[in-house]
Design a protein around this motif. Structure first.
Motif, short mmCIF file in Angstrom:
data_model
loop_
_atom_site.label_atom_id
_atom_site.label_comp_id
_atom_site.label_asym_id
_atom_site.label_seq_id
_atom_site.Cartn_x
_atom_site.Cartn_y
_atom_site.Cartn_z
N ALA A 41 -152.83 -22.41 -124.63
CA ALA A 41 -152.22 -21.14 -125.06
C ALA A 41 -153.30 -20.07 -125.23
CB ALA A 41 -151.45 -21.33 -126.35
N VAL B 208 -153.64 -16.48 -123.03
CA VAL B 208 -153.75 -15.15 -123.65
C VAL B 208 -155.02 -14.45 -123.16
CG1 VAL B 208 -154.09 -13.92 -125.82
CG2 VAL B 208 -152.36 -15.72 -125.67
N ASN C 49 -147.99 -17.34 -130.63
CA ASN C 49 -148.59 -16.57 -129.54
C ASN C 49 -149.16 -15.26 -130.07
OD1 ASN C 49 -148.27 -14.47 -127.13
ND2 ASN C 49 -148.64 -16.52 -126.30
#
Length: 98
Positions: free
Chosen positions: A52, A56, A19
Motif C-alpha cells: 500500500a 501511494v 490509505n
C-alpha cells in the motif's frame, strides 16, 4: 444479508482511512525530504515492503502543497496502531530539529 453489506462498508471505510494515513505519511516525508520506504523499513525491519505504501508513492495523488505538522503525523500514526513507525518518525523529528 444487510449485515454483510454493513461489514463490507466498515472494511472499506477502514481501508480508505488507512490509505489516507499512508498518503499523509508519504506527504510528511516529502515535506522533510525523507524516504518513506526507508523510514518504514527502519520501523519494521522484519516486514516485507508495504504494498500500500509503494502504491501511494508511485501514484500522482499526493498533497503537493499540503503541509502536515509533526504532531498531527504522530497522532495519525498512533491512531492506526503504528507505534513503531510513530517512534521512528519522532526520532526523525528530533534529528530534524537539531
Amino acid at each position: 444479508m444487510e449485515s454483510n453489506n454493513i461489514d463490507k462498508h466498515i472494511i472499506q471505510k477502514y481501508k480508505d482511512d488507512e490509505n489516507l494515513m499512508i498518503r499523509l505519511f508519504v506527504q510528511w516525508c516529502a515535506n522533510h525530504e525523507l524516504d518513506p520506504q526507508a523510514l518504514y523499513q527502519k520501523a519494521y525491519p522484519e516486514q516485507p515492503a508495504n504494498l500500500a505504501l509503494l502504491e501511494v508513492i508511485e501514484s500522482d495523488e499526493g498533497f503537493d502543497e499540503f503541509h502536515i505538522d509533526n504532531e498531527t503525523m504522530l497522532e495519525v500514526l498512533q491512531l492506526f496502531g503504528n507505534e513503531d513507525l510513530a517512534f521512528t518518525v519522532a526520532e526523525e523529528i528530533q534529528r530534524l530539529e537539531k
